[in-house]
Scaffold this motif. Sequence first.
Motif, PDB file in Angstrom:
ATOM      1  N   PHE A 237       0.845  -1.198   0.000  1.00 65.95           N
ATOM      2  CA  PHE A 237       0.000   0.000   0.000  1.00 65.95           C
ATOM      3  C   PHE A 237       0.877   1.244   0.000  1.00 65.95           C
ATOM      4  CE2 PHE A 237       0.608  -1.552   4.293  1.00 65.95           C
ATOM      5  CZ  PHE A 237       1.032  -0.443   5.001  1.00 65.95           C
ATOM      6  N   VAL A 238       0.279   2.362  -0.402  1.00 66.71           N
ATOM      7  CA  VAL A 238       0.979   3.644  -0.373  1.00 66.71           C
ATOM      8  C   VAL A 238       1.166   4.058   1.082  1.00 66.71           C
ATOM      9  CG1 VAL A 238       0.836   6.096  -0.958  1.00 66.71           C
ATOM     10  CG2 VAL A 238       0.123   4.373  -2.623  1.00 66.71           C
ATOM     11  N   PHE A 239       2.401   4.433   1.436  1.00 65.93           N
ATOM     12  CA  PHE A 239       2.709   4.834   2.808  1.00 65.93           C
ATOM     13  C   PHE A 239       2.726   6.348   2.905  1.00 65.93           C
ATOM     14  CE2 PHE A 239       5.505   5.896   6.329  1.00 65.93           C
ATOM     15  CZ  PHE A 239       5.073   5.043   7.329  1.00 65.93           C
ATOM     16  N   ARG A 240       1.807   6.895   3.692  1.00 62.22           N
ATOM     17  CA  ARG A 240       1.761   8.332   3.944  1.00 62.22           C
ATOM     18  C   ARG A 240       2.295   8.591   5.339  1.00 62.22           C
ATOM     19  NH1 ARG A 240      -2.588  11.228   1.674  1.00 62.22           N
ATOM     20  NH2 ARG A 240      -2.141  12.779   3.317  1.00 62.22           N
ATOM     21  N   LEU A 241       3.401   9.323   5.416  1.00 65.52           N
ATOM     22  CA  LEU A 241       4.029   9.577   6.708  1.00 65.52           C
ATOM     23  C   LEU A 241       3.106  10.337   7.648  1.00 65.52           C
ATOM     24  CD1 LEU A 241       6.705   9.092   8.167  1.00 65.52           C
ATOM     25  CD2 LEU A 241       7.465  11.326   7.352  1.00 65.52           C
ATOM     26  N   ASP A 242       2.362  11.311   7.101  1.00 71.32           N
ATOM     27  CA  ASP A 242       1.465  12.091   7.953  1.00 71.32           C
ATOM     28  C   ASP A 242       0.335  11.221   8.512  1.00 71.32           C
ATOM     29  OD1 ASP A 242       0.533  11.777   5.350  1.00 71.32           O
ATOM     30  OD2 ASP A 242      -0.684  13.599   5.419  1.00 71.32           O
ATOM     31  N   ILE A 243      -0.169  10.287   7.687  1.00 73.92           N
ATOM     32  CA  ILE A 243      -1.228   9.386   8.156  1.00 73.92           C
ATOM     33  C   ILE A 243      -0.698   8.452   9.239  1.00 73.92           C
ATOM     34  CG2 ILE A 243      -2.803   7.537   7.486  1.00 73.92           C
ATOM     35  CD1 ILE A 243      -3.641  10.246   6.444  1.00 73.92           C
ATOM     36  N   TYR A 244       0.501   7.919   9.006  1.00 77.14           N
ATOM     37  CA  TYR A 244       1.093   7.021   9.999  1.00 77.14           C
ATOM     38  C   TYR A 244       1.315   7.753  11.317  1.00 77.14           C
ATOM     39  CZ  TYR A 244       4.449   3.968  12.322  1.00 77.14           C
ATOM     40  OH  TYR A 244       5.078   3.172  13.244  1.00 77.14           O
ATOM     41  N   GLU A 245       1.854   8.966  11.236  1.00 76.89           N
ATOM     42  CA  GLU A 245       2.157   9.745  12.436  1.00 76.89           C
ATOM     43  C   GLU A 245       0.888  10.110  13.201  1.00 76.89           C
ATOM     44  OE1 GLU A 245       4.370  13.987  13.515  1.00 76.89           O
ATOM     45  OE2 GLU A 245       4.323  13.213  11.471  1.00 76.89           O
ATOM     46  N   LYS A 246      -0.167  10.421  12.462  1.00 75.45           N
ATOM     47  CA  LYS A 246      -1.405  10.875  13.103  1.00 75.45           C
ATOM     48  C   LYS A 246      -2.183   9.753  13.756  1.00 75.45           C
ATOM     49  CE  LYS A 246      -5.590  13.554  12.135  1.00 75.45           C
ATOM     50  NZ  LYS A 246      -6.326  14.327  11.101  1.00 75.45           N
ATOM     51  N   TYR A 247      -2.216   8.571  13.099  1.00 73.96           N
ATOM     52  CA  TYR A 247      -3.110   7.522  13.561  1.00 73.96           C
ATOM     53  C   TYR A 247      -2.418   6.296  14.154  1.00 73.96           C
ATOM     54  CZ  TYR A 247      -6.622  10.107  10.927  1.00 73.96           C
ATOM     55  OH  TYR A 247      -7.450  11.076  10.453  1.00 73.96           O
ATOM     56  N   PHE A 248      -1.151   6.071  13.821  1.00 74.59           N
ATOM     57  CA  PHE A 248      -0.552   4.797  14.201  1.00 74.59           C
ATOM     58  C   PHE A 248       0.704   4.903  15.061  1.00 74.59           C
ATOM     59  CE2 PHE A 248      -2.774   4.137  10.175  1.00 74.59           C
ATOM     60  CZ  PHE A 248      -3.651   3.141  10.560  1.00 74.59           C
ATOM     61  N   GLY A 249       1.237   6.078  15.250  1.00 80.65           N
ATOM     62  CA  GLY A 249       2.404   6.141  16.104  1.00 80.65           C
ATOM     63  C   GLY A 249       3.223   7.375  15.856  1.00 80.65           C
ATOM     64  N   PRO A 250       4.338   7.527  16.563  1.00 82.90           N
ATOM     65  CA  PRO A 250       5.208   8.693  16.391  1.00 82.90           C
ATOM     66  C   PRO A 250       5.910   8.662  15.055  1.00 82.90           C
ATOM     67  CG  PRO A 250       6.257   7.052  17.795  1.00 82.90           C
ATOM     68  CD  PRO A 250       4.859   6.569  17.549  1.00 82.90           C
ATOM     69  N   LYS A 251       6.393   9.800  14.668  1.00 87.77           N
ATOM     70  CA  LYS A 251       7.115   9.912  13.404  1.00 87.77           C
ATOM     71  C   LYS A 251       8.337   8.997  13.440  1.00 87.77           C
ATOM     72  CE  LYS A 251       9.018  13.423  10.300  1.00 87.77           C
ATOM     73  NZ  LYS A 251       9.266  14.860  10.116  1.00 87.77           N
ATOM     74  N   PRO A 252       8.433   8.012  12.536  1.00 84.88           N
ATOM     75  CA  PRO A 252       9.496   7.022  12.620  1.00 84.88           C
ATOM     76  C   PRO A 252      10.851   7.516  12.117  1.00 84.88           C
ATOM     77  CG  PRO A 252       8.105   6.570  10.746  1.00 84.88           C
ATOM     78  CD  PRO A 252       7.484   7.716  11.472  1.00 84.88           C
ATOM     79  N   ALA A 253      10.879   8.448  11.170  1.00 82.30           N
ATOM     80  CA  ALA A 253      12.151   8.937  10.621  1.00 82.30           C
ATOM     81  C   ALA A 253      11.880  10.130   9.723  1.00 82.30           C
ATOM     82  CB  ALA A 253      12.841   7.835   9.814  1.00 82.30           C
TER      83      ALA A 253
END
Length: 262
Positions: A237-253
């Motif tokens: 799937f397309v990985f959106r950093l903002d979506i990951y940071e907002k819903y799934f955890g802290p900013k990974p990198a």
Amino acid sequence: MPFNLLFLPLLGGFIFVRHWKRSRYHALRSDGHVLLFYSATAGALALLGASLIVYWMGPQARCIDDFWHRIIPFEHSGKAALAFVIAAALWIPLNWFFDDGDESGKVINYRRNPLEILFRTAMDNGQLIALSLKNRKVYVGYIISSSNPAFPLDSVAIIPMMSGYRRSEDHTVEFTTKYIDAYDKMQATITERVRKEASVDSTLSEEAIKEWIQEEADKEINIFRHIIMVREIDTAFVFRLDIYEKYFGPKPAPLRLLEGRS
């Protein structure tokens, strides 16, 4: 026309559909009998064109025909040979009007394979893709190449930005390797080296130096290229950093170095 002479237009038709940008991806990905039909159709059209040329040439055609049959005494062999030449060579000028990338994209869209479409769209738009493998390994990176659309998709090449694994307890992702740090160090080393070498040549502009740095960085970064077999992919799937940071955890990198890579 004897059936054995029809082999020449058929062979010319095969060469045509194999090399014309508009047809080659469809032809190479087709079953044997479909490819034979494509070749026979192109050969028949070339034979029709050869017959029309002979008809329009009139008396001149008869002189050429007489000379031809003195060398090759087989009836209608001249038309068959002309049809072969037409079909085997016509793809060369026709390819000037078609773009290879556009045609391969059309084939992918025509096949409607969701994974192929996802990879091609991500490559064209410079989007990050997340690949979750069957062994629970997870990669996030940029697609840099996938299989030739003329053949079934079997592998994909990525430049990873980070990787990790899915926990066995709840299948959440734990990112353990951040490639961005290595890319940053590599970029700094290359920049220092290139600017030192460029200082010797005062004719280089700042823009040329930056292009030189980017070319060297791309070469070095390709060391990290991963080839992943499609059969090992569980989900993509397309990985959106903002979506990951907002819903799934802290900013990974901080994915800044290769953002927008295409």
